[in-house]
Scaffold this motif. Sequence first.
Motif, PDB file in Angstrom:
ATOM      1  N   PRO A 186       0.566  -1.228   0.010  1.00 51.48           N
ATOM      2  CA  PRO A 186      -0.159   0.035  -0.479  1.00 51.48           C
ATOM      3  C   PRO A 186       0.591   0.792   0.219  1.00 51.48           C
ATOM      4  O   PRO A 186       0.213   2.343  -0.421  1.00 51.48           O
ATOM      5  N   GLY A 187       2.319   1.549   0.662  1.00 56.24           N
ATOM      6  CA  GLY A 187       2.983   2.366   0.469  1.00 56.24           C
ATOM      7  C   GLY A 187       1.718   3.462   1.445  1.00 56.24           C
ATOM      8  O   GLY A 187       1.545   2.851   2.337  1.00 56.24           O
ATOM      9  N   PRO A 188       2.348   4.915   1.690  1.00 56.61           N
ATOM     10  CA  PRO A 188       3.550   5.240   0.989  1.00 56.61           C
ATOM     11  C   PRO A 188       5.350   4.938   1.725  1.00 56.61           C
ATOM     12  O   PRO A 188       6.664   5.175   0.883  1.00 56.61           O
ATOM     13  N   MET A 189       5.160   4.690   2.681  1.00 56.37           N
ATOM     14  CA  MET A 189       6.158   4.579   3.249  1.00 56.37           C
ATOM     15  C   MET A 189       7.271   3.139   2.371  1.00 56.37           C
ATOM     16  O   MET A 189       6.617   2.520   1.536  1.00 56.37           O
ATOM     17  N   TYR A 190       8.082   3.471   2.290  1.00 58.88           N
ATOM     18  CA  TYR A 190       9.020   1.653   1.564  1.00 58.88           C
ATOM     19  C   TYR A 190       9.262   1.212   3.345  1.00 58.88           C
ATOM     20  O   TYR A 190       9.146   1.678   3.713  1.00 58.88           O
ATOM     21  N   GLU A 191       9.721  -0.317   2.136  1.00 58.38           N
ATOM     22  CA  GLU A 191       9.961  -1.606   2.695  1.00 58.38           C
ATOM     23  C   GLU A 191      10.858  -1.167   3.722  1.00 58.38           C
ATOM     24  O   GLU A 191      11.832   0.028   4.057  1.00 58.38           O
ATOM     25  N   THR A 192      10.888  -1.682   5.158  1.00 61.28           N
ATOM     26  CA  THR A 192      12.446  -2.042   6.223  1.00 61.28           C
ATOM     27  C   THR A 192      13.055  -2.913   5.705  1.00 61.28           C
ATOM     28  O   THR A 192      12.486  -3.719   4.355  1.00 61.28           O
ATOM     29  N   PRO A 193      14.103  -3.000   6.069  1.00 59.57           N
ATOM     30  CA  PRO A 193      14.873  -4.295   5.225  1.00 59.57           C
ATOM     31  C   PRO A 193      14.327  -5.666   5.370  1.00 59.57           C
ATOM     32  O   PRO A 193      13.853  -6.853   4.709  1.00 59.57           O
ATOM     33  N   ALA A 194      13.404  -6.252   6.567  1.00 59.35           N
ATOM     34  CA  ALA A 194      13.088  -7.486   7.207  1.00 59.35           C
ATOM     35  C   ALA A 194      12.079  -7.212   6.061  1.00 59.35           C
ATOM     36  O   ALA A 194      11.547  -8.906   6.159  1.00 59.35           O
ATOM     37  N   GLU A 195      10.855  -6.393   5.668  1.00 54.69           N
ATOM     38  CA  GLU A 195      10.012  -6.385   5.096  1.00 54.69           C
ATOM     39  C   GLU A 195      10.421  -7.362   3.521  1.00 54.69           C
ATOM     40  O   GLU A 195      10.050  -7.757   2.625  1.00 54.69           O
ATOM     41  N   VAL A 196      11.701  -6.990   2.644  1.00 51.10           N
ATOM     42  CA  VAL A 196      11.789  -7.037   1.640  1.00 51.10           C
ATOM     43  C   VAL A 196      12.771  -8.481   1.720  1.00 51.10           C
ATOM     44  O   VAL A 196      12.553  -9.073   0.312  1.00 51.10           O
TER      45      VAL A 196
END
Length: 270
Positions: A186-196
């Motif tokens: 959904p955004g608008p924040m970019y992902e966290t490294p853990a989410e990536v």
Amino acid sequence: MFEKIEKAATFIKDRYKGNPKIGLILGSGLGVLADEVEQPVKIPYEDIPDFPVSTVEGHAGQLVLGDLNGNEVIAMQGRFHFYEGYDFSEVTFPVRVMKALGVETLIVTNAAGGVNEQFQPGDLMIITDHINNMGGNPLIGANDSRLGARFPDMSEAYSKKLIGLAKETATKLNLTIREGVYFGNPGPMYETPAEVKMIRLLGGDSVGMSTVPEVTVARHSGIEVLGISCISNLAAGMLDQPLSHDEVIETTEKVRSEFLRFVKALVAAL
Ligand code: HPA
């Protein structure tokens, strides 16, 4: 909703006498493609009845109708994002209107983060499939069977035939092209490294904040879809540096000419 779609389509038909069968949705930084449309008829979104009203400053965008490389197209120069506060039916209303105007093929583009470790910023990726993590979809609620089936098939969300055509086109143009699964957040924040890391484990190759709702409605309406991600950055945590929207725009600008060449050739090949 049916009446609203018809009303918007009639408004557009009154201003453009053609019969475009190809729809284009142009993502962040990729809207310049619409500037290449010949004898364009441009219709600002705010003029079209029942089109979503812009909630933010500046231009929401416009429809551009006309000829691109010998084919008639209807292009969205700028799209509506869920994170801007539009609901999914608003985000996808233009796709409904395209269908009402006779569109049969939709080329949907976006800027996306690269999750696949083989990818480089500036790569173009043919979307082979998607994963919906947007927290909703535009088909929730009563189904109008005039628009599509209650339980639409998504086994070819992205047309195999069009993926084949896109690969052939890339080869002819001597373009290196990636393929992969687009993961919609959904955004608008970019992902966290853990989410990536999670997205990679789940099978995502690129990640972005659009496309999934529009493709869902296109398939519901029986429109065939070709999707292209412009990999504007490596996703969060893959490099030792923060992500910024400026980086996304900068990279997109660098691959713009390649992207334009590719999509124009695709339109001609359809
Ligand atoms: N994540 C999500 N959306 C994006 C990205 C990203 O890294 N880059 C461009 N759009």
